[in-house]
Design an enzyme around this catalytic site. Structure first.
Site, PDB file in Angstrom:
ATOM      1  N   TYR A   1      -1.352  -7.182  -2.040  1.00 54.17           N
ATOM      2  CA  TYR A   1      -1.553  -5.758  -1.777  1.00 54.17           C
ATOM      3  C   TYR A   1      -0.845  -4.927  -2.852  1.00 54.17           C
ATOM      4  CZ  TYR A   1      -1.045  -1.159   0.375  1.00 54.17           C
ATOM      5  OH  TYR A   1      -1.054   0.196   0.606  1.00 54.17           O
TER       6      TYR A   1
ATOM      7  N   SER B   1       6.032   7.253   1.157  1.00 56.48           N
ATOM      8  CA  SER B   1       4.604   7.368   1.419  1.00 56.48           C
ATOM      9  C   SER B   1       4.320   7.717   2.875  1.00 56.48           C
ATOM     10  CB  SER B   1       3.915   6.036   1.086  1.00 56.48           C
ATOM     11  OG  SER B   1       2.575   6.023   1.534  1.00 56.48           O
TER      12      SER B   1
ATOM     13  N   GLN C   1       5.479  11.948   0.220  1.00 56.48           N
ATOM     14  CA  GLN C   1       4.083  11.967  -0.239  1.00 56.48           C
ATOM     15  C   GLN C   1       3.151  12.143   0.946  1.00 56.48           C
ATOM     16  OE1 GLN C   1       1.993   9.052   0.491  1.00 56.48           O
ATOM     17  NE2 GLN C   1       0.186  10.115  -0.295  1.00 56.48           N
TER      18      GLN C   1
ATOM     19  N   TYR D   1      -0.698  12.234   2.548  1.00 58.33           N
ATOM     20  CA  TYR D   1      -2.140  12.025   2.580  1.00 58.33           C
ATOM     21  C   TYR D   1      -2.727  13.066   3.527  1.00 58.33           C
ATOM     22  CZ  TYR D   1      -2.058   7.516   0.143  1.00 58.33           C
ATOM     23  OH  TYR D   1      -1.921   6.527  -0.796  1.00 58.33           O
TER      24      TYR D   1
ATOM     25  N   THR E   1      -1.221  13.574  -2.570  1.00 54.92           N
ATOM     26  CA  THR E   1      -2.126  12.674  -3.276  1.00 54.92           C
ATOM     27  C   THR E   1      -3.552  13.189  -3.169  1.00 54.92           C
ATOM     28  OG1 THR E   1      -0.718  10.735  -2.984  1.00 54.92           O
ATOM     29  CG2 THR E   1      -3.047  10.326  -3.359  1.00 54.92           C
TER      30      THR E   1
ATOM     31  N   ARG F   1     -10.684  -3.004  -2.640  1.00 53.37           N
ATOM     32  CA  ARG F   1      -9.758  -3.954  -3.262  1.00 53.37           C
ATOM     33  C   ARG F   1     -10.067  -5.334  -2.698  1.00 53.37           C
ATOM     34  NH1 ARG F   1      -5.239   0.475  -1.543  1.00 53.37           N
ATOM     35  NH2 ARG F   1      -6.176   2.146  -2.782  1.00 53.37           N
TER      36      ARG F   1
ATOM     37  N   LYS G   1      -0.554  14.758  -7.137  1.00 54.72           N
ATOM     38  CA  LYS G   1      -0.671  13.414  -7.719  1.00 54.72           C
ATOM     39  C   LYS G   1      -2.135  12.967  -7.744  1.00 54.72           C
ATOM     40  CE  LYS G   1       1.046   8.673  -7.000  1.00 54.72           C
ATOM     41  NZ  LYS G   1      -0.222   7.951  -6.768  1.00 54.72           N
TER      42      LYS G   1
ATOM     43  N   HIS H   1      -3.939   6.100  -9.494  1.00 54.42           N
ATOM     44  CA  HIS H   1      -3.548   5.352  -8.290  1.00 54.42           C
ATOM     45  C   HIS H   1      -3.278   3.887  -8.621  1.00 54.42           C
ATOM     46  CE1 HIS H   1      -3.378   6.488  -3.955  1.00 54.42           C
ATOM     47  NE2 HIS H   1      -3.251   5.180  -3.809  1.00 54.42           N
TER      48      HIS H   1
ATOM     49  N   ARG I   1      -6.151   1.409  -8.431  1.00 59.94           N
ATOM     50  CA  ARG I   1      -6.560   0.949  -7.105  1.00 59.94           C
ATOM     51  C   ARG I   1      -7.695   1.774  -6.499  1.00 59.94           C
ATOM     52  NH1 ARG I   1      -2.921  -2.114  -4.440  1.00 59.94           N
ATOM     53  NH2 ARG I   1      -2.951  -0.981  -2.461  1.00 59.94           N
TER      54      ARG I   1
END
Length: 392
Positions: free
Chosen positions: A25, A107, A128, A130, A156, A165, A252, A276, A279
């Site tokens: 990961y 995060s 951070q 989301y 972000t 991924r 970001k 990122h 990713r």
């Protein structure tokens, strides 16, 4: 293994100590991983100018990022599931960053919650964000970050939908791991990791479970997170977040000069040039390759930072020479936390610091605030010529 001297050596220790699904990961990119690889390769292609017979005494790496004093212009990137690389990983990484005098960014998708990290640190850290469809939950995250004393909010912008991924899909990644044969085997072959994980209660997304409406167990959390990232995220949302937060704001995920210009108009304090970590959009440009054009476009209006591909202090110096005022490391500190816990993060930061200091000196500078493009070696392109004609 002897004490690691490079980030690459820390990576190999982490590979042996962290269950495969969690190591992968941290160490994977989207699709072909072309952008992930380019992030590193494009740094390696930049060459430095060696200077001699200059005074190398009394060197300083101290600088500022968004007005905050830092011991070197390096911050720890926000990384999801840090607490699955090592038990209580976010807390330990924040503590190591605090001692080192560099910013730590927590995060939204961390294992340890905002409150957990705040309770185990002294200095303010960054949070951070989301952006979810549930704006009330977003507002609550902002309020919790403010209550915890976070000194900056990092929004972000490049994860409105999740890039594919392949390693995560093949590994059946979950938090905590499902009790299926391959996961049981991975954990059983990492006894130190398993023993430490048994000693903590933090094994899920601490910022979400018990805080988001209707999310109380792992099964509902999985479906909730899959549905909640907002694909309609826009510049109007950034304005709303800025108003809700009221403090220092970093955006970001900027990889284009036009987007950088729009970001500068928001009144944010800084942008992070980032893909990122390779990713999200596979096939996108590396962060370092687009940094100069973004600095040229907006560097006089907003602070420009960069992440993606930094694996050494030399990479940090190269980014600063190309106009970045701050840099971020994600995978290097994750390798450290996976390898040795808090001590490993300190190792990673010490490696970066030592390489940055020595490289700066050998390039003829004593103060990190004085470095610029003059430290980079600009080779002339090879010009093809016609082969010589044989004489008659």
């Amino acid at each position: 293994m002897a004490t690691p001297l490079t980030i690459a050596e820390l990576k190999e220790v982490a590979r042996r100590r962290v269950p495969k699904m969690f190591f992968d990961y941290a160490d994977s990119g989207a699709w072909t991983e072309g952008t992930y690889k380019a992030n590193e390769a494009d740094f390696a292609a930049i060459k430095l100018r060696q200077r001699v017979l200059v005074d190398m005494t009394n060197r300083s790496l101290e600088s500022t990022m968004i007005g905050e004093k830092v011991s070197m212009p390096v911050a720890l990137s926000p990384t999801g599931l840090t607490g699955m690389q090592h038990a209580d990983g976010e807390i330990l990484a924040a503590q190591a960053a605090e001692v080192a005098g560099v910013p730590f960014t927590l995060s939204t998708m961390s294992v340890c919650s905002i409150e957990d990290v705040a309770a185990h640190t002294i200095k303010p850290f960054w949070f951070q964000l989301y952006v979810m469809k549930d704006r009330e939950f977003v507002k609550s995250l902002i309020n919790r970050a403010r209550a915890a004393g976070c000194s900056a909010l990092v929004v972000t912008l490049d994860l409105q939908i999740l890039g594919q991924r392949h390693k995560d899909i093949r590994n059946g990644l979950s938090t905590p791991p499902k009790f299926i044969p391959k996961h049981i085997w991975q954990v059983a072959t990492r006894p130190r990791w398993a023993f430490e994980m048994l000693g903590t209660k933090r094994r899920s997304f601490g910022n979400i479970v018990g805080h988001a409406q209707g999310v109380g167990d792992l099964s509902s959390l999985s479906s909730w997170t899959a549905e909640q990232f907002d694909p309609r995220l826009s510049w109007d949302d950034v304005a709303w977040i800025k108003e809700q937060w009221g403090g220092k704001l970093i955006l970001k995920g900027i990889l284009d000069a036009e987007d950088a210009a729009m970001a500068a108009e928001t009144g944010a304090d800084a942008i992070i040039v980032s893909n990122h970590g390779g990713r999200q959009l596979d096939g996108a440009a590396s962060s370092i390759s687009v940094l100069p054009e973004i600095v040229k476009a907006v560097g006089d209006r907003i602070e420009v930072h960069v992440d993606g591909g930094i694996r050494s202090g030399q990479d940090v110096l190269k980014a600063l020479c190309l106009g970045a005022q701050g840099t971020y490391i994600g995978r290097p500190f994750l390798y450290g936390i996976g390898a040795y816990g808090k001590r490993g993060v300190t190792m990673a930061l010490d490696i970066i610091r030592n390489e940055l200091d020595i490289t700066m000196a050998l390039c003829g500078k004593r103060d990190i605030r004085d470095v610029g493009p003059e430290l980079l070696h600009h080779r002339l392109p090879v010009v093809a010529t016609e082969p010589a004609r044989p004489s008659q």
